[in-house]
Design an enzyme around this catalytic site. Structure first.
Site, short mmCIF file in Angstrom:
data_model
loop_
_atom_site.label_atom_id
_atom_site.label_comp_id
_atom_site.label_asym_id
_atom_site.label_seq_id
_atom_site.Cartn_x
_atom_site.Cartn_y
_atom_site.Cartn_z
N GLY A 53 -22.01 39.49 -17.57
CA GLY A 53 -20.86 38.92 -16.87
C GLY A 53 -21.00 37.41 -16.87
N LEU A 92 -27.49 34.22 -15.37
CA LEU A 92 -27.66 33.28 -16.49
C LEU A 92 -27.86 31.84 -16.01
CD1 LEU A 92 -25.03 34.62 -19.07
CD2 LEU A 92 -27.51 34.90 -19.14
ZN ZN Z 1 -24.65 34.98 -12.02
#
Ligand code: ZN
Length: 181
Positions: free
Chosen positions: A45, A97
């Protein structure tokens, strides 16, 4: 185009993002870039603030989290609004991330009801559960300026402070394209 991912410590990750305007010419390109950036970095995501755009939009590909349950489940969420969250909170080890090499158990309710627009700007109201709900909740937090480390048990968060400081100072960097600090 693969965009650089903004890392922990950048103020854009702590801002409540603005609604995507009704007419936004760059939308198709932004969506394409979000997917391309997410895949290149090995994520499941990605939210617009993570590439430096303080806008309420995120993308996900749930098949990468559970191939059997979510075959072809590639989705775009624009101006999402969580209407309801229910059920007994369950823990799962999350990563992000924007916070490389760091993971932690986050408690989230298993069921959500969400209003959102898709890539064609059609409005939906739908229920999600399980891992898909969790991915949505994680990305939704990004457009609200919240990170999973904010939701960890305070003790665990204290243990991670050193690593967070390294990311903040640009001393702990991921392999994928990111914004240098
Ligand atoms: Zn995140």
């Amino acid at each position: 185009m693969i965009l650089p991912i903004v890392l922990y410590g950048d103020p854009v990750l702590q801002q409540k993002a603005a609604d995507v305007p009704a007419h936004f010419d760059e939308l198709p390109v932004l969506i394409e870039n979000l997917f391309e950036t997410m895949y290149a970095a090995g994520g499941i995501g990605l939210a617009a603030p993570q590439v430096g755009h303080s806008l309420r939009i995120f993308v996900l590909d749930a098949e990468l989290a559970d191939e059997e349950a979510y075959k072809g489940c590639k989705m775009v969420f624009i101006n999402p609004l969580i209407l309801d969250q229910s059920g007994e909170p369950w823990a799962y080890t999350e990563g992000c991330l924007s916070i490389p090499e760091l993971r932690g158990d986050v408690l989230r309710k298993p069921k959500i009801r969400l209003r959102y627009e898709d890539a064609e700007r059609r409005s939906h109201e739908a229920e999600f559960d399980g891992m898909l709900a969790r991915i949505i909740q994680h990305e939704y937090d990004h457009v609200d300026g919240r990170l999973f480390v904010d939701l960890l048990h305070p003790l665990r968060r204290r243990l991670l402070q050193k690593k967070l400081q390294l990311i903040r100072n640009g001393k702990l960097r991921p392999e994928y394209k990111h914004k240098a600090r």
